[in-house]
Design an enzyme around this catalytic site. Structure first.
Site, short mmCIF file in Angstrom:
data_model
loop_
_atom_site.label_atom_id
_atom_site.label_comp_id
_atom_site.label_asym_id
_atom_site.label_seq_id
_atom_site.Cartn_x
_atom_site.Cartn_y
_atom_site.Cartn_z
N ASP A 141 0.83 -1.21 0.00
CA ASP A 141 0.00 0.00 0.00
C ASP A 141 0.86 1.25 0.00
O ASP A 141 0.61 2.21 0.73
CB ASP A 141 -0.93 -0.02 1.23
CG ASP A 141 -2.16 0.88 1.02
OD1 ASP A 141 -2.87 1.16 1.99
OD2 ASP A 141 -2.36 1.33 -0.13
N LYS A 143 1.90 4.63 -1.03
CA LYS A 143 1.32 5.83 -1.67
C LYS A 143 1.63 7.01 -0.76
O LYS A 143 1.95 6.82 0.42
CB LYS A 143 -0.20 5.67 -1.87
CG LYS A 143 -0.98 5.38 -0.61
CD LYS A 143 -2.43 5.07 -0.92
CE LYS A 143 -3.17 4.68 0.35
NZ LYS A 143 -4.54 4.25 0.10
N ASN A 146 0.58 7.25 2.90
CA ASN A 146 1.12 6.32 3.91
C ASN A 146 2.57 6.62 4.27
O ASN A 146 3.25 5.79 4.86
CB ASN A 146 1.01 4.88 3.41
CG ASN A 146 -0.42 4.39 3.46
OD1 ASN A 146 -1.24 4.98 4.16
ND2 ASN A 146 -0.71 3.34 2.73
N ASP A 159 2.01 2.65 8.28
CA ASP A 159 0.75 1.98 7.94
C ASP A 159 0.96 0.66 7.23
O ASP A 159 0.86 0.55 6.01
CB ASP A 159 -0.12 2.89 7.06
CG ASP A 159 -1.58 2.43 7.12
OD1 ASP A 159 -2.48 3.24 6.96
OD2 ASP A 159 -1.79 1.22 7.33
N THR A 177 -7.46 3.62 -3.28
CA THR A 177 -7.29 4.08 -4.65
C THR A 177 -6.66 2.97 -5.48
O THR A 177 -5.83 2.20 -5.00
CB THR A 177 -6.39 5.34 -4.72
OG1 THR A 177 -6.11 5.57 -6.09
CG2 THR A 177 -5.09 5.13 -3.97
C1 LIG Z 1 0.80 7.01 7.96
C2 LIG Z 1 -0.63 7.10 8.42
C3 LIG Z 1 -1.60 6.67 7.34
N1 LIG Z 1 -0.90 8.46 8.79
C4 LIG Z 1 -1.13 8.76 10.07
O1 LIG Z 1 -1.11 7.93 10.93
C5 LIG Z 1 -1.48 10.21 10.32
C6 LIG Z 1 -2.86 10.30 10.92
C7 LIG Z 1 -2.79 11.29 12.01
C8 LIG Z 1 -1.37 11.82 12.10
C9 LIG Z 1 -0.51 10.89 11.30
N2 LIG Z 1 0.18 9.93 12.14
C10 LIG Z 1 1.41 10.26 12.70
N3 LIG Z 1 1.83 11.54 12.61
C11 LIG Z 1 3.04 11.87 13.15
N4 LIG Z 1 3.47 13.16 13.08
C12 LIG Z 1 2.82 14.30 12.68
C13 LIG Z 1 1.54 14.28 12.08
C14 LIG Z 1 0.93 15.47 11.68
C15 LIG Z 1 1.60 16.68 11.89
C16 LIG Z 1 0.96 17.96 11.43
O2 LIG Z 1 1.14 18.38 10.33
N5 LIG Z 1 0.15 18.67 12.25
C17 LIG Z 1 -0.12 18.23 13.60
C18 LIG Z 1 -0.46 19.87 11.72
C19 LIG Z 1 0.00 21.07 12.50
C20 LIG Z 1 -0.70 22.31 11.94
N6 LIG Z 1 -2.16 22.15 11.94
C21 LIG Z 1 -2.77 23.36 11.39
C22 LIG Z 1 -2.62 20.97 11.17
C23 LIG Z 1 -1.99 19.70 11.69
C24 LIG Z 1 2.86 16.71 12.48
C25 LIG Z 1 3.47 15.52 12.87
N7 LIG Z 1 3.84 10.97 13.75
C26 LIG Z 1 3.44 9.68 13.86
C27 LIG Z 1 2.20 9.29 13.35
C28 LIG Z 1 1.75 7.84 13.48
F1 LIG Z 1 1.72 7.26 12.28
F2 LIG Z 1 2.59 7.20 14.30
F3 LIG Z 1 0.52 7.76 13.99
#
Ligand SMILES: CC(C)NC(=O)[C@H]1CCC[C@H]1Nc1nc(Nc2ccc(C(=O)N(C)C3CCN(C)CC3)cc2)ncc1C(F)(F)F
Length: 263
Positions: A141, A143, A146, A159, A177
């Site tokens: 997956d 993309k 992720n 992920d 997708t």
């Molecule tokens: C791969 C997977 C599909 N994706 C996910 O899991 C996503 C879903 C929710 C967040 C993310 N998961 C993680 N995110 C981080 N770091 C991070 C995330 C977002 C921001 C950011 O831009 N803001 C807070 C911004 C700051 C500014 N405001 C305005 C908007 C949000 C900054 C740092 N570390 C570990 C993880 C993990 F993976 F361990 F969970």
């Protein structure tokens, strides 16, 4: 007999050990928070999954596999899963905090990446995939959504919900997708619909295209996307350098005609 080696008592983790910080966003099945482990001040991301939601969506096995696979991986470009624990209602994944957040947001903001930046990302992806494939793990997956970025802007593949041990054949229908799926998953020729690590190499080619062009090569309505993938019907815009265009073609050709040589 040799004195018993002092084994550190690994205390079971529980929520009270963490100070919950700001929400980082919503994942597919749960919310993610910045968290600090109280005793040592260790910063991490805490992903909270609701057991009932997982049961209703019938993804418990997928989550179990994600935990099992990701907790055994150690690579600078793969997001670490340090530990997990649960209470009566929720499952908690203690994950590495990626300091620069979600790659796809940076890509949308930049529209497309300059070639040096794309080249750095693709090289790091290739390193991470080589590590994964040596352990016969297929991500399946790959993309932009992720992929996260570490504090120094380095790639962190995350992920592993769709990852499996190779070779494998698909059990559940994929509901994401189609853009990144290779021909053999779009229209499996043989009935065993088994495939191997090379599906990640196809996705790496699609990712390279999307970093440089700003959209996926076969992006279209689902029916047309399927047909364009099966035909390899992709046009690379003129602003992409000949070397980069050559790389995109080579990655997808490489996986079709070369045995996946283990370096
Ligand atoms: C791969 C997977 C599909 N994706 C996910 O899991 C996503 C879903 C929710 C967040 C993310 N998961 C993680 N995110 C981080 N770091 C991070 C995330 C977002 C921001 C950011 O831009 N803001 C807070 C911004 C700051 C500014 N405001 C305005 C908007 C949000 C900054 C740092 N570390 C570990 C993880 C993990 F993976 F361990 F969970």
């Amino acid at each position: 007999p040799a004195a018993l080696i002092e084994q550190p008592i690994v205390k079971a983790l529980h929520l009270g050990m963490f100070e919950i910080g700001k929400p980082l966003g919503k994942g597919k099945f749960g919310r993610v928070y910045l968290a600090r482990e109280r005793k040592h001040g260790f910063i991490c991301a805490l992903k909270v999954l609701n057991k009932n939601e997982l049961r209703q969506a019938r993804v418990e096995k997928q989550v179990r596999r994600e935990v099992e696979i990701q907790s055994n991986l150690r690579h600078p470009n793969i997001l670490k899963l340090y530990s997990h624990f649960h209470d009566s209602r929720r499952i908690f994944l203690v994950l590495e905090f990626a300091g620069q957040g979600e790659l796809y947001k940076h890509l949308r903001k930049a529209r497309r990446f300059p070639e040096p930046r794309a080249a750095k990302y693709i090289a790091q992806m290739a390193e991470a995939l080589r590590y994964l494939h040596r352990k016969h793990v297929i991500h399946r997956d790959i993309k932009p959504e992720n992929i996260l970025l570490g504090i120094h802007g380095e790639i962190k593949i995350s992920d592993f919900g769709w990852s499996v041990h190779a070779p494998s054949n698909r059990r559940k229908t994929y509901c994401g997708t189609l853009d990144y799926l290779p021909p053999e998953m779009i229209c499996p020729k043989t009935d065993d619909d088994s495939y191997d690590e090379k599906v990640d190499l196809w996705a790496l080619g699609v990712l390279t295209y999307e970093f440089l062009v700003g959209e996926a090569p076969f992006e279209d309505s689902p029916v047309l996307t399927t047909r364009r993938i099966a035909r390899g019907d992709m046009t690379v815009p003129a602003f992409v350098s000949t070397e980069a265009k050559d790389l995109i073609h080579k990655v997808s050709d490489f996986r079709l005609f070369q045995p996946y040589a283990e370096q």
